[in-house]
Design a protein around this motif. Structure first.
Motif, PDB file in Angstrom:
ATOM      1  N   VAL A  81       0.834  -1.206   0.000  1.00  0.00           N
ATOM      2  CA  VAL A  81       0.000   0.000   0.000  1.00  0.00           C
ATOM      3  C   VAL A  81       0.868   1.257   0.000  1.00  0.00           C
ATOM      4  O   VAL A  81       0.546   2.244  -0.673  1.00  0.00           O
ATOM      5  N   TYR A  82       1.961   1.228   0.737  1.00  0.00           N
ATOM      6  CA  TYR A  82       2.884   2.376   0.782  1.00  0.00           C
ATOM      7  C   TYR A  82       3.369   2.741  -0.615  1.00  0.00           C
ATOM      8  O   TYR A  82       3.462   3.922  -0.978  1.00  0.00           O
ATOM      9  N   ALA A  83       3.676   1.705  -1.409  1.00  0.00           N
ATOM     10  CA  ALA A  83       4.161   1.954  -2.770  1.00  0.00           C
ATOM     11  C   ALA A  83       3.112   2.662  -3.624  1.00  0.00           C
ATOM     12  O   ALA A  83       3.459   3.409  -4.548  1.00  0.00           O
ATOM     13  N   PHE A  84       1.844   2.462  -3.308  1.00  0.00           N
ATOM     14  CA  PHE A  84       0.770   3.081  -4.079  1.00  0.00           C
ATOM     15  C   PHE A  84       0.435   4.486  -3.601  1.00  0.00           C
ATOM     16  O   PHE A  84       0.107   5.358  -4.410  1.00  0.00           O
ATOM     17  N   ILE A  85       0.497   4.723  -2.283  1.00  0.00           N
ATOM     18  CA  ILE A  85       0.009   6.006  -1.765  1.00  0.00           C
ATOM     19  C   ILE A  85       1.124   6.985  -1.400  1.00  0.00           C
ATOM     20  O   ILE A  85       0.833   8.124  -1.006  1.00  0.00           O
ATOM     21  N   SER A  86       2.389   6.557  -1.521  1.00  0.00           N
ATOM     22  CA  SER A  86       3.481   7.500  -1.279  1.00  0.00           C
ATOM     23  C   SER A  86       3.481   8.567  -2.370  1.00  0.00           C
ATOM     24  O   SER A  86       2.786   8.436  -3.387  1.00  0.00           O
ATOM     25  N   ARG A  87       4.230   9.603  -2.181  1.00  0.00           N
ATOM     26  CA  ARG A  87       4.219  10.732  -3.122  1.00  0.00           C
ATOM     27  C   ARG A  87       4.592  10.314  -4.536  1.00  0.00           C
ATOM     28  O   ARG A  87       4.134  10.908  -5.505  1.00  0.00           O
ATOM     29  N   ARG A  88       5.424   9.294  -4.647  1.00  0.00           N
ATOM     30  CA  ARG A  88       5.820   8.826  -5.978  1.00  0.00           C
ATOM     31  C   ARG A  88       4.916   7.703  -6.485  1.00  0.00           C
ATOM     32  O   ARG A  88       5.103   7.212  -7.596  1.00  0.00           O
ATOM     33  N   GLY A  89       3.926   7.297  -5.690  1.00  0.00           N
ATOM     34  CA  GLY A  89       2.996   6.251  -6.092  1.00  0.00           C
ATOM     35  C   GLY A  89       1.880   6.792  -6.969  1.00  0.00           C
ATOM     36  O   GLY A  89       1.675   8.014  -7.061  1.00  0.00           O
ATOM     37  N   ILE A  90       1.127   5.882  -7.563  1.00  0.00           N
ATOM     38  CA  ILE A  90       0.074   6.307  -8.494  1.00  0.00           C
ATOM     39  C   ILE A  90      -1.084   6.988  -7.765  1.00  0.00           C
ATOM     40  O   ILE A  90      -1.875   7.706  -8.382  1.00  0.00           O
ATOM     41  N   LEU A  91      -1.198   6.758  -6.444  1.00  0.00           N
ATOM     42  CA  LEU A  91      -2.246   7.421  -5.662  1.00  0.00           C
ATOM     43  C   LEU A  91      -1.683   8.537  -4.783  1.00  0.00           C
ATOM     44  O   LEU A  91      -2.366   9.029  -3.886  1.00  0.00           O
ATOM     45  N   GLY A  92      -0.451   8.932  -5.071  1.00  0.00           N
ATOM     46  CA  GLY A  92       0.202   9.944  -4.252  1.00  0.00           C
ATOM     47  C   GLY A  92      -0.478  11.296  -4.264  1.00  0.00           C
ATOM     48  O   GLY A  92      -0.371  12.068  -3.311  1.00  0.00           O
ATOM     49  N   ILE A  93      -1.195  11.587  -5.335  1.00  0.00           N
ATOM     50  CA  ILE A  93      -1.855  12.898  -5.447  1.00  0.00           C
ATOM     51  C   ILE A  93      -2.948  13.090  -4.408  1.00  0.00           C
ATOM     52  O   ILE A  93      -3.352  14.221  -4.116  1.00  0.00           O
ATOM     53  N   PHE A  94      -3.424  11.987  -3.818  1.00  0.00           N
ATOM     54  CA  PHE A  94      -4.494  12.085  -2.822  1.00  0.00           C
ATOM     55  C   PHE A  94      -3.966  12.336  -1.405  1.00  0.00           C
ATOM     56  O   PHE A  94      -4.749  12.547  -0.486  1.00  0.00           O
ATOM     57  N   ASP A  95      -2.645  12.314  -1.259  1.00  0.00           N
ATOM     58  CA  ASP A  95      -2.002  12.634   0.022  1.00  0.00           C
ATOM     59  C   ASP A  95      -2.590  11.789   1.168  1.00  0.00           C
ATOM     60  O   ASP A  95      -2.987  12.323   2.215  1.00  0.00           O
ATOM     61  N   LEU A  96      -2.611  10.485   0.975  1.00  0.00           N
ATOM     62  CA  LEU A  96      -3.207   9.578   1.952  1.00  0.00           C
ATOM     63  C   LEU A  96      -2.218   9.088   3.006  1.00  0.00           C
ATOM     64  O   LEU A  96      -2.636   8.674   4.092  1.00  0.00           O
ATOM     65  N   LEU A  97      -0.929   9.122   2.695  1.00  0.00           N
ATOM     66  CA  LEU A  97       0.061   8.543   3.597  1.00  0.00           C
ATOM     67  C   LEU A  97       0.052   9.242   4.947  1.00  0.00           C
ATOM     68  O   LEU A  97      -0.058  10.465   5.031  1.00  0.00           O
ATOM     69  N   TYR A  98       0.165   8.444   6.005  1.00  0.00           N
ATOM     70  CA  TYR A  98       0.163   8.906   7.391  1.00  0.00           C
ATOM     71  C   TYR A  98      -1.157   9.567   7.771  1.00  0.00           C
ATOM     72  O   TYR A  98      -1.202  10.602   8.425  1.00  0.00           O
ATOM     73  N   THR A  99      -2.229   8.953   7.313  1.00  0.00           N
ATOM     74  CA  THR A  99      -3.573   9.374   7.693  1.00  0.00           C
ATOM     75  C   THR A  99      -4.362   8.146   8.131  1.00  0.00           C
ATOM     76  O   THR A  99      -3.949   7.002   7.886  1.00  0.00           O
ATOM     77  N   GLN A 100      -5.495   8.381   8.760  1.00  0.00           N
ATOM     78  CA  GLN A 100      -6.366   7.274   9.145  1.00  0.00           C
ATOM     79  C   GLN A 100      -6.900   6.546   7.925  1.00  0.00           C
ATOM     80  O   GLN A 100      -7.120   5.333   7.963  1.00  0.00           O
ATOM     81  N   HIS A 101      -7.095   7.274   6.830  1.00  0.00           N
ATOM     82  CA  HIS A 101      -7.580   6.642   5.595  1.00  0.00           C
ATOM     83  C   HIS A 101      -6.580   5.607   5.085  1.00  0.00           C
ATOM     84  O   HIS A 101      -6.970   4.556   4.568  1.00  0.00           O
ATOM     85  N   ALA A 102      -5.296   5.905   5.235  1.00  0.00           N
ATOM     86  CA  ALA A 102      -4.265   4.964   4.793  1.00  0.00           C
ATOM     87  C   ALA A 102      -4.321   3.682   5.614  1.00  0.00           C
ATOM     88  O   ALA A 102      -4.199   2.572   5.080  1.00  0.00           O
ATOM     89  N   ILE A 103      -4.509   3.824   6.932  1.00  0.00           N
ATOM     90  CA  ILE A 103      -4.618   2.647   7.799  1.00  0.00           C
ATOM     91  C   ILE A 103      -5.828   1.816   7.403  1.00  0.00           C
ATOM     92  O   ILE A 103      -5.750   0.581   7.302  1.00  0.00           O
ATOM     93  N   VAL A 104      -6.955   2.487   7.189  1.00  0.00           N
ATOM     94  CA  VAL A 104      -8.178   1.777   6.792  1.00  0.00           C
ATOM     95  C   VAL A 104      -7.961   1.048   5.472  1.00  0.00           C
ATOM     96  O   VAL A 104      -8.368  -0.115   5.312  1.00  0.00           O
ATOM     97  N   PHE A 105      -7.308   1.710   4.515  1.00  0.00           N
ATOM     98  CA  PHE A 105      -7.027   1.119   3.211  1.00  0.00           C
ATOM     99  C   PHE A 105      -6.253  -0.192   3.382  1.00  0.00           C
ATOM    100  O   PHE A 105      -6.611  -1.241   2.831  1.00  0.00           O
ATOM    101  N   GLY A 106      -5.183  -0.146   4.175  1.00  0.00           N
ATOM    102  CA  GLY A 106      -4.376  -1.341   4.385  1.00  0.00           C
ATOM    103  C   GLY A 106      -5.120  -2.422   5.144  1.00  0.00           C
ATOM    104  O   GLY A 106      -5.022  -3.613   4.811  1.00  0.00           O
ATOM    105  N   GLN A 107      -5.873  -2.034   6.151  1.00  0.00           N
ATOM    106  CA  GLN A 107      -6.603  -3.018   6.956  1.00  0.00           C
ATOM    107  C   GLN A 107      -7.716  -3.691   6.162  1.00  0.00           C
ATOM    108  O   GLN A 107      -8.003  -4.869   6.381  1.00  0.00           O
ATOM    109  N   VAL A 108      -8.339  -2.963   5.274  1.00  0.00           N
ATOM    110  CA  VAL A 108      -9.372  -3.566   4.421  1.00  0.00           C
ATOM    111  C   VAL A 108      -8.765  -4.696   3.577  1.00  0.00           C
ATOM    112  O   VAL A 108      -9.338  -5.781   3.462  1.00  0.00           O
ATOM    113  N   ILE A 109      -7.594  -4.431   3.006  1.00  0.00           N
ATOM    114  CA  ILE A 109      -6.912  -5.460   2.215  1.00  0.00           C
ATOM    115  C   ILE A 109      -6.578  -6.664   3.095  1.00  0.00           C
ATOM    116  O   ILE A 109      -6.684  -7.822   2.666  1.00  0.00           O
ATOM    117  N   LEU A 110      -6.196  -6.395   4.340  1.00  0.00           N
ATOM    118  CA  LEU A 110      -5.820  -7.467   5.255  1.00  0.00           C
ATOM    119  C   LEU A 110      -6.986  -8.398   5.575  1.00  0.00           C
ATOM    120  O   LEU A 110      -6.809  -9.628   5.631  1.00  0.00           O
TER     121      LEU A 110
END
Length: 231
Positions: A81-110
């Motif tokens: 997930v980090y590779a996708f939501i980091s600034r250089r990732g394809i979802l980086g424009i949404f600025d999700l890293l280090y937010t609750q949304h990022a945790i939810v995103f990863g936990q949903v996959i889990l």
């Protein structure tokens, strides 16, 4: 030994006093865990039902893959997930890293595999005679599916509870994607890890008590609903 006893006494007092910092951490944990469980259930339950209710080529292999994903390490998901939501990732424009949304995103996959596999198991336990009887009485495919779903509802609820128990106690995804930011993304498990590193055990033990209480309650509910499926 004295350190453990003293920490335990102080932790119990912290829990009883409803320490504001502890409550803030518990609130964040419950918020992200409940949200991820809800989203995973909205995906996993229909998928699991469809897999169990229908016969198709590759079904056994698909179930095997889902069972394998149950053991997927949280750090692997965190890296993915980090590779996708980091600034250089394809979802980086949404600025999700280090937010609750990022945790939810990863936990949903889990926990999607958890919900899906347990839902498949719950549906598969339903006696085939329910389906045959419903169709004999003139029920169409949709009505038959609804009857099967109603009969398996306790098993499906057990699947959701098991998924919640999985995410409330995970640490890798929360640490890697949330960043352990105080008052924002700090969960019970990441706070416990931080307090341990600092050598401050009181808050860590207090959070451990709360986490164990929540996990115990979830397991009681899980076994209750599992028992109801056998009635």
């Amino acid at each position: 030994m004295d350190l453990l006893i003293d920490s335990l006494k102080s932790a119990i007092l912290l829990v009883v006093a409803l320490d504001p910092e502890m409550l803030a951490i518990v609130t964040v944990s419950l918020k992200v865990s409940l949200m991820s469980t809800l989203l995973a259930s909205l995906i996993g339950v229909p998928v699991g039902f469809a897999i169990a209710f229908n016969e198709f080529s590759g079904k056994r292999m698909l179930v095997t893959v889902l069972n394998t994903l149950l053991a997927l390490p949280t750090v692997v998901i965190g890296l993915f997930v980090y590779a996708f939501i980091s600034r250089r990732g394809i979802l980086g424009i949404f600025d999700l890293l280090y937010t609750q949304h990022a945790i939810v995103f990863g936990q949903v996959i889990l926990i999607i595999p958890v919900v899906t596999v347990f839902t498949v198991a719950a549906i598969s336990r339903i006696d085939e005679r329910y389906r045959k009887t419903a169709m004999t009485l003139g029920a169409n495919r949709r009505q038959t599916a609804w009857i099967i779903f109603r009969e398996a509802r306790f098993g499906i609820l057990a699947a959701v509870i098991a998924a919640f128990g999985r995410v409330i106690s995970e640490v890798g995804i929360s640490m890697m994607l949330g960043g352990n930011i105080k008052g924002f993304t700090r969960t019970m498990t990441t706070a416990m890890a931080l307090e341990y590193d600092k050598g401050a055990f009181t808050l860590a033990v207090a959070l451990g008590i709360v986490l164990l209480a929540i996990s115990f309650g979830m397991n009681l509910l899980f076994h209750f609903f599992q028992g109801r499926t056998r009635i």
